[in-house]
Design an enzyme around this catalytic site. Sequence first.
Site, PDB file in Angstrom:
ATOM      1  N   HIS A 205       0.827  -1.211   0.000  1.00 13.57           N
ATOM      2  CA  HIS A 205       0.000   0.000   0.000  1.00 13.57           C
ATOM      3  C   HIS A 205       0.861   1.260   0.000  1.00 13.57           C
ATOM      4  O   HIS A 205       0.657   2.169  -0.819  1.00 13.57           O
ATOM      5  CB  HIS A 205      -0.906  -0.021   1.233  1.00 13.57           C
ATOM      6  N   GLU A 206       1.822   1.315   0.901  1.00 17.83           N
ATOM      7  CA  GLU A 206       2.641   2.530   1.016  1.00 17.83           C
ATOM      8  C   GLU A 206       3.494   2.761  -0.232  1.00 17.83           C
ATOM      9  O   GLU A 206       3.683   3.898  -0.666  1.00 17.83           O
ATOM     10  CB  GLU A 206       3.528   2.456   2.264  1.00 17.83           C
ATOM     11  N   HIS A 209       1.877   4.793  -2.839  1.00 16.52           N
ATOM     12  CA  HIS A 209       2.042   6.245  -2.701  1.00 16.52           C
ATOM     13  C   HIS A 209       3.387   6.689  -3.282  1.00 16.52           C
ATOM     14  O   HIS A 209       3.477   7.746  -3.917  1.00 16.52           O
ATOM     15  CB  HIS A 209       1.978   6.648  -1.223  1.00 16.52           C
TER      16      HIS A 209
END
Length: 291
Positions: A205-206, A209
């Site tokens: 997920h990170e 970004h």
Amino acid sequence: MRFSPIALAAAAATGALAAPGRESKPVSRGFACGAPEPHAEHIKISQGFAAQELEVLRSGNLTTMATTTVDLYFHVVSTSTSESGGNIPDSKLSSQVSAMNSAYAPYGFQFSLKGTTRTVNAAWADDNNGYEMTMKRSLRKGTYQTLNVYFLPGMGDNLGYCYFPEAGGATSGSTTQIRDGCTVLSTTVPGGSLNNYNLGGTVIHEVGHWFGLYHTFQGGCTGSGDSVSDTPAQASPSSGCPVGRDSCPSQAGLDPIHNYMDYSYDTCYEEFTAGQQARMASFFSNYRQGK
């Protein structure tokens, strides 16, 4: 996929795209991501990419693009040499790389682990102590296209956070380059002790970004949302794996609960979209590759 859109020139001229301030957004003490909110200039660039990416998706050229390999460094920061103190064993780090590659391979990215550092430092091991930049100045490796992931046992309300790419990349030794990367709670790696979030999904997920992706619930039910055309609108983050959730009933599609950029359980995560793949390629090729 490298774009040089005139429409982006004014926004890119500002240089800084991601504000360093972070926000904690816990969901019933579940997933909480501390990535910075994308500010207006970053959103403007994302919207500029969107129109050109749509043409690439329609042409089918996205599926023929070569896989990009990203150099990766892990930095394990702990309070002691024990796993309970945050010293993640190599076997679990290897599983984390495998989880990353399984998630990103269908979308044109792979990660090559170039090294792992291990540091016992109780002050650095708690993100709330304010030593982020001190730690990163000491540990960070590579260029702006190199992914650095820092594992800490103390993250407050967050499971992790990562910084968006900035226009123009970053010069060697600059604050932008040093700050770059992802900081993640140690117990979220595969085999970690945090129930529902111990299959490596937090790093996946990170890193989204880091590639320039927003949360699927960015902007709620109105406006451009996450600025990706094929992620359905979503009013708020998911918790657990709420199959059939439709938080924006006036908009097409159910909530993308299986998307890596939502806040679902690791067992619920399954995919990115073709539009997100195009966005990652846009940001990486324009603002990271060769920087």
